[in-house]
Design an enzyme around this catalytic site. Structure first.
Site, PDB file in Angstrom:
ATOM      1  N   ARG A 121       0.809  -1.221   0.000  1.00 34.49           N
ATOM      2  CA  ARG A 121       0.000   0.000   0.000  1.00 34.49           C
ATOM      3  C   ARG A 121       0.841   1.270   0.000  1.00 34.49           C
ATOM      4  NH1 ARG A 121      -4.551  -1.280   4.478  1.00 34.49           N
ATOM      5  NH2 ARG A 121      -5.822   0.158   3.269  1.00 34.49           N
ATOM      6  N   GLN A 127      -1.874   2.419  -5.794  1.00 31.73           N
ATOM      7  CA  GLN A 127      -3.019   2.976  -5.071  1.00 31.73           C
ATOM      8  C   GLN A 127      -4.353   2.661  -5.734  1.00 31.73           C
ATOM      9  OE1 GLN A 127      -2.274   7.149  -4.453  1.00 31.73           O
ATOM     10  NE2 GLN A 127      -0.614   6.786  -3.002  1.00 31.73           N
ATOM     11  N   ASP A 130      -5.803  -0.887  -4.701  1.00 31.71           N
ATOM     12  CA  ASP A 130      -5.894  -1.166  -3.267  1.00 31.71           C
ATOM     13  C   ASP A 130      -7.308  -1.590  -2.867  1.00 31.71           C
ATOM     14  OD1 ASP A 130      -5.719  -1.280  -0.542  1.00 31.71           O
ATOM     15  OD2 ASP A 130      -4.790   0.686  -0.291  1.00 31.71           O
ATOM     16  N   SER A 133      -8.454  -0.698   0.873  1.00 30.02           N
ATOM     17  CA  SER A 133      -8.890   0.683   1.090  1.00 30.02           C
ATOM     18  C   SER A 133     -10.248   0.948   0.449  1.00 30.02           C
ATOM     19  CB  SER A 133      -7.856   1.670   0.534  1.00 30.02           C
ATOM     20  OG  SER A 133      -6.682   1.655   1.312  1.00 30.02           O
ATOM     21  N   TYR A 232       3.054   1.830  13.013  1.00 29.65           N
ATOM     22  CA  TYR A 232       2.586   0.495  12.636  1.00 29.65           C
ATOM     23  C   TYR A 232       3.415  -0.626  13.235  1.00 29.65           C
ATOM     24  CZ  TYR A 232      -0.717   2.405   9.283  1.00 29.65           C
ATOM     25  OH  TYR A 232      -1.763   3.061   8.708  1.00 29.65           O
TER      26      TYR A 232
END
Length: 395
Positions: A121, A127, A130, A133, A232
């Protein structure tokens, strides 16, 4: 070269892998598309609309897989369909790779399987592919509407001759794509929103949407670790975990609506709400557990069921929210697939491209040429089986 679309189990999934608009785009690229009759019906796409877009209609999933070089799906293929695949075929979908029990079979059959959830990602060129998302964005929106439907009071503040209605208090746990969309939607409905996340960097995003950040004190050392990894990969201390639990417990005790979104690929969802906290919540409060399909963030949650606790709190196990918005979810998902499939087409300017339209190594000059390149940063990341091997173990 044909791309196939199989029909999902409508009892659990209403989305379809490719929409008529996606068929048109693939036709322009030079592909043929074959789709099982009725595959798009639950998402309100008729067979006629697919035929108008240039697709051919098959009578069964078996006919699709027998005729298509590339097979697209939302979830993993049914075992009977997967067993019918032959060497050189390609499967593309959300295959739940870390829990998928069919990967060995795919490898033994010579099938190349791409799991769309594994997309890197952080890559700018990825993008538009994805799927996590695109689906989470819609799920965050719908989760708030589910909560509003379950909640016995309105979200916004009302001032009437009969009295004043206070705005609903909403708490969002997990501020990724779904969480941010949930914040925005709840604010648009007039609720007061608070949010928490393990990533301190999410504070600015929450506040930019009008939410209140549930702040947890952290040491300078922890702040540096969280900042350096983007939040993360840092491991919080036991004290931080304890402090966060206290802050969340206090917020949930006063909440009307709680939406949890935390999931970890390949693992059980983290437990965020325990029985001790549930016991403190108000009667009539609603929890929407978006991680119900992977074990749930809320203790006692059951996937696809709504449970009412002894003190009157409703826990909704929302295991597959995107399927509730099947038309739009399918449209987003199909666009993601089209962009990925484009990366599989060999360019005429690429001399090392593998000419392999039918698996024989012999390509017609009038047909598309596939280039399966495991050195490519996208293909290599998504491929879980290729060339007779399960590649997931290599990660």
């Amino acid at each position: 070269m044909k791309i196939g679309v199989i029909s999902a189990d409508v009892a659990h999934e209403s989305r379809v892998a490719l929409t008529p608009d996606a068929v048109k785009k693939l036709r322009k690229l030079g592909f043929e598309v074959i789709i099982q009759s009725g595959a798009g019906q639950a998402a309100y796409y008729s067979d006629d609309s697919y035929q108008a877009a240039g697709a051919s209609i098959a009578a069964s999933n078996a006919e699709v897989t027998a005729d298509a070089r590339i097979v697209t799906t939302v979830d993993d293929l049914p075992a009977t369909i997967a067993a019918s695949l032959t060497s050189g075929q390609i499967v593309i979908g959300m295959l739940d790779p870390y829990r998928n029990t069919q990967l060995d079979a795919y490898a033994e059959q010579g099938v190349t399987a791409f799991a769309m959830e594994l997309l890197p990602r952080t890559l700018s060129r990825a993008q538009n592919m994805d799927v996590l998302s695109s689906q989470a964005n819609l799920a965050g929106y719908k989760a708030v509407l589910l909560a509003a439907n379950e909640f016995s009071r309105p979200f916004p503040m009302f001032m009437t001759s009969a009295g004043t209605v206070k705005p609903a208090k909403v708490v969002i746990l997990g501020v990724g794509v779904a969480g941010l969309q949930a914040i925005a939607t709840a604010k648009r409905l007039g609720a007061v929103v608070e949010a928490s996340d393990l990533r301190p960097a999410a504070k600015e995003q929450v506040e930019s949407l009008g939410g209140k950040w549930l702040d947890v004190p952290m040491s300078e050392d922890e702040a540096q670790k969280a900042k350096g990894t983007g939040g993360y990969a840092w491991t919080p201390s036991e004290q931080y975990i304890k402090d966060q639990a206290a802050v969340v417990d206090k917020a949930l005790s006063a909440a009307d609506i709680v939406i949890t979104t935390a999931q970890i690929p390949g693992r059980q969802a983290p437990r965020l709400v325990h029985q001790a906290t549930l016991a403190k919540m108000k009667a009539g409060a609603v929890l929407i557990d978006m991680a119900a399909g992977t074990g749930g963030n809320v203790e006692g949650c059951v996937a696809n069921e709504t449970i009412t606790t002894e003190n009157g709190v409703r826990i909704v196990g929302a295991a597959n929210i995107p399927s509730m918005l099947a038309a739009q979810s399918s449209d987003f998902y199909a666009n993601n697939l089209v962009h990925f499939i484009t990366t599989l087409i060999a360019s005429e300017s690429t001399p090392e491209a593998v000419a392999d339209n039918d698996g024989s190594g012999n390509a017609s000059p009038n047909e598309l040429t596939l280039c399966l390149n495991m050195e490519d940063e996208i293909q290599g990341a998504l491929a879980v089986t290729h060339d007779g091997q399960v590649r997931l173990a290599q990660r």
